[in-house]
Design a protein around this motif. Structure first.
Motif, mmCIF file in Angstrom:
data_model
loop_
_atom_site.group_PDB
_atom_site.id
_atom_site.type_symbol
_atom_site.label_atom_id
_atom_site.label_comp_id
_atom_site.label_asym_id
_atom_site.label_seq_id
_atom_site.Cartn_x
_atom_site.Cartn_y
_atom_site.Cartn_z
ATOM 1 N N ILE A 159 -11.393 -10.822 5.317
ATOM 2 C CA ILE A 159 -10.898 -10.541 6.661
ATOM 3 C C ILE A 159 -9.683 -9.616 6.544
ATOM 4 O O ILE A 159 -8.780 -9.864 5.748
ATOM 5 C CB ILE A 159 -10.468 -11.830 7.394
ATOM 6 C CG1 ILE A 159 -11.621 -12.832 7.469
ATOM 7 C CG2 ILE A 159 -9.942 -11.513 8.795
ATOM 8 C CD1 ILE A 159 -12.788 -12.359 8.287
ATOM 9 N N VAL A 160 -9.668 -8.547 7.336
ATOM 10 C CA VAL A 160 -8.538 -7.618 7.364
ATOM 11 C C VAL A 160 -8.119 -7.404 8.813
ATOM 12 O O VAL A 160 -8.830 -6.759 9.586
ATOM 13 C CB VAL A 160 -8.887 -6.258 6.722
ATOM 14 C CG1 VAL A 160 -7.702 -5.298 6.845
ATOM 15 C CG2 VAL A 160 -9.279 -6.434 5.262
ATOM 16 N N LEU A 161 -6.981 -7.958 9.198
ATOM 17 C CA LEU A 161 -6.444 -7.788 10.545
ATOM 18 C C LEU A 161 -5.214 -6.889 10.465
ATOM 19 O O LEU A 161 -4.260 -7.188 9.751
ATOM 20 C CB LEU A 161 -6.056 -9.145 11.151
ATOM 21 C CG LEU A 161 -7.158 -10.207 11.180
ATOM 22 C CD1 LEU A 161 -6.610 -11.517 11.737
ATOM 23 C CD2 LEU A 161 -8.352 -9.731 11.992
ATOM 24 N N HIS A 162 -5.251 -5.793 11.203
ATOM 25 C CA HIS A 162 -4.149 -4.842 11.183
ATOM 26 C C HIS A 162 -2.975 -5.399 11.989
ATOM 27 O O HIS A 162 -3.172 -6.147 12.955
ATOM 28 C CB HIS A 162 -4.606 -3.506 11.787
ATOM 29 C CG HIS A 162 -3.683 -2.364 11.535
ATOM 30 N ND1 HIS A 162 -2.669 -2.029 12.405
ATOM 31 C CD2 HIS A 162 -3.604 -1.487 10.512
ATOM 32 C CE1 HIS A 162 -2.016 -0.989 11.928
ATOM 33 N NE2 HIS A 162 -2.548 -0.636 10.781
ATOM 34 N N PRO A 163 -1.744 -5.054 11.621
ATOM 35 C CA PRO A 163 -0.592 -5.508 12.416
ATOM 36 C C PRO A 163 -0.715 -5.128 13.885
ATOM 37 O O PRO A 163 -1.209 -4.053 14.225
ATOM 38 C CB PRO A 163 0.588 -4.756 11.767
ATOM 39 C CG PRO A 163 0.140 -4.460 10.387
ATOM 40 C CD PRO A 163 -1.333 -4.247 10.459
ATOM 41 N N ASP A 164 -0.282 -6.045 14.733
ATOM 42 C CA ASP A 164 -0.203 -5.837 16.182
ATOM 43 C C ASP A 164 -1.552 -5.731 16.873
ATOM 44 O O ASP A 164 -1.623 -5.250 18.006
ATOM 45 C CB ASP A 164 0.639 -4.594 16.518
ATOM 46 C CG ASP A 164 1.917 -4.965 17.253
ATOM 47 O OD1 ASP A 164 2.216 -6.174 17.354
ATOM 48 O OD2 ASP A 164 2.610 -4.072 17.733
ATOM 49 N N PRO B 57 -10.831 -0.011 10.126
ATOM 50 C CA PRO B 57 -11.473 -0.262 11.416
ATOM 51 C C PRO B 57 -12.350 -1.518 11.454
ATOM 52 O O PRO B 57 -12.446 -2.173 12.483
ATOM 53 C CB PRO B 57 -12.310 1.003 11.650
ATOM 54 C CG PRO B 57 -12.495 1.609 10.304
ATOM 55 C CD PRO B 57 -11.270 1.266 9.517
ATOM 56 N N ASP B 58 -13.001 -1.849 10.343
ATOM 57 C CA ASP B 58 -13.886 -3.019 10.305
ATOM 58 C C ASP B 58 -13.114 -4.206 9.739
ATOM 59 O O ASP B 58 -12.690 -4.175 8.580
ATOM 60 C CB ASP B 58 -15.108 -2.731 9.440
ATOM 61 C CG ASP B 58 -16.163 -3.836 9.535
ATOM 62 O OD1 ASP B 58 -15.855 -4.907 10.089
ATOM 63 O OD2 ASP B 58 -17.291 -3.620 9.050
ATOM 64 N N PRO B 59 -12.892 -5.274 10.513
ATOM 65 C CA PRO B 59 -12.082 -6.390 10.023
ATOM 66 C C PRO B 59 -12.828 -7.359 9.114
ATOM 67 O O PRO B 59 -12.217 -8.273 8.562
ATOM 68 C CB PRO B 59 -11.659 -7.092 11.314
ATOM 69 C CG PRO B 59 -12.809 -6.871 12.234
ATOM 70 C CD PRO B 59 -13.326 -5.493 11.915
ATOM 71 N N VAL B 60 -14.150 -7.209 8.966
ATOM 72 C CA VAL B 60 -14.931 -8.088 8.092
ATOM 73 C C VAL B 60 -15.554 -7.227 6.996
ATOM 74 O O VAL B 60 -16.352 -6.330 7.277
ATOM 75 C CB VAL B 60 -16.024 -8.843 8.864
ATOM 76 C CG1 VAL B 60 -16.793 -9.765 7.926
ATOM 77 C CG2 VAL B 60 -15.416 -9.640 10.017
ATOM 78 N N LEU B 61 -15.176 -7.492 5.757
ATOM 79 C CA LEU B 61 -15.596 -6.649 4.644
ATOM 80 C C LEU B 61 -16.248 -7.471 3.542
ATOM 81 O O LEU B 61 -15.969 -8.660 3.379
ATOM 82 C CB LEU B 61 -14.387 -5.920 4.037
ATOM 83 C CG LEU B 61 -13.485 -5.098 4.959
ATOM 84 C CD1 LEU B 61 -12.297 -4.583 4.164
ATOM 85 C CD2 LEU B 61 -14.265 -3.953 5.586
ATOM 86 N N ALA B 62 -17.085 -6.795 2.774
ATOM 87 C CA ALA B 62 -17.597 -7.342 1.516
ATOM 88 C C ALA B 62 -17.071 -6.436 0.416
ATOM 89 O O ALA B 62 -17.824 -5.714 -0.238
ATOM 90 C CB ALA B 62 -19.117 -7.385 1.519
#
Length: 274
Positions: free
Chosen positions: A57-62, A101-106
């Protein structure tokens, strides 16, 4: 929710729940994590997202997001909340923070780096481990972003870092735009623009987050909500509670009630793929 001792400016947690857990909220850090069990669902940038066990999971700040378990089996995941300036420091603060841009990665590289820092929440993070993990995460995020961050001039970079330091030093007191202008030599609008590029959020949001962090520490140390709010510079308890829920998706009292020190539960198996 298990919370590891804060170290090197980062927070590590493990969350276990069924159903909806967090209402829409946002952080001023990167939220980077691993789904360990179940289906993780959240709304992010206007789209419903889904993460199965093993995904990153990758969530960008703000960026606004919520959190829920997608099935009746419940959900377990681990996250690290990483200040953007740690990522930008890898290239000497020369460019803005990368946006994925994609918050779900493999992504195996990011997964292994997160595994190294999240496998044991009881482990004290050494400088060498943090340096290695941050470097690998910065490289992985930059590759996934696809486009390089905008370049900052040395003067703009220096101004933003001075503003950051002032906001941290005076977080419990009012800080005016005029004070930041005097400290940095930039007008308030240019500072806001450059600050967001490097820190991923606005000066105002950064100040509020430092106050919230201070209040959280006070609550953990046993202060009541009203005292913690006053010590952190909030007008009153209601003002503090509004900001807390907006930022973390739950009330301060609920956060304190479900917070469990990391040493009170055994760790689930978490492979780093090595």
């Amino acid at each position: 929710m298990r919370v590891a001792d804060s170290s090197h400016g980062v927070e590590r947690i493990e969350a276990r729940f069924h159903g909806n857990a967090f209402s829409p909220h946002r952080h001023d850090t990167y939220g980077l994590g691993l789904t360990l069990h179940g289906l993780q669902t959240f709304r992010y940038r206007g789209v419903e997202r889904f993460s199965n066990a093993g995904n990153v999971i990758v969530l960008h700040p703000d960026e606004l997001h919520d959190g829920a378990a997608g099935t009746d089996d419940g959900l377990i995941y681990r996250m690290i909340y990483l200040p953007p300036d740690l990522i930008s420091a890898v290239d000497g603060h020369r460019t803005g923070v990368p946006f994925v841009p994609d918050p779900v990665l493999a992504h195996e590289g990011i997964r292994q780096a997160l595994g190294d820092i999240l496998a044991d929440l009881d482990e004290q993070l050494s400088d060498l481990l943090m340096d290695d993990v941050v470097m690998r995460l910065a490289a992985g995020l930059s590759r996934q972003a696809g486009t390089p961050g905008k370049t900052l001039t040395p003067s703009a970079r220096s101004a933003v870092l001075r503003a950051r330091d002032l906001l941290e030093d005076r977080c419990a007191a009012p800080v005016s735009s005029r004070a930041l202008e005097a400290e940095t030599g930039l007008d308030r609008y240019e500072l806001a623009r450059q600050f967001r590029r490097l820190m991923g959020t606005s000066p105002h949001r950064y100040l509020v987050m430092r106050r919230l962090e201070r209040a959280k520490r006070s609550m953990v140390e046993g202060q009541g909500l009203a005292a913690a709010a006053a010590d952190a510079g909030f007008v009153d308890q209601a003002h503090f509670t509004r900001h807390f829920r907006k930022t973390f998706g739950i009330t301060p009292g609920r956060w304190l009630a479900i917070r469990i020190p990391s040493t009170e539960k055994a760790n689930p198996v978490l492979s780093t793929g090595r």
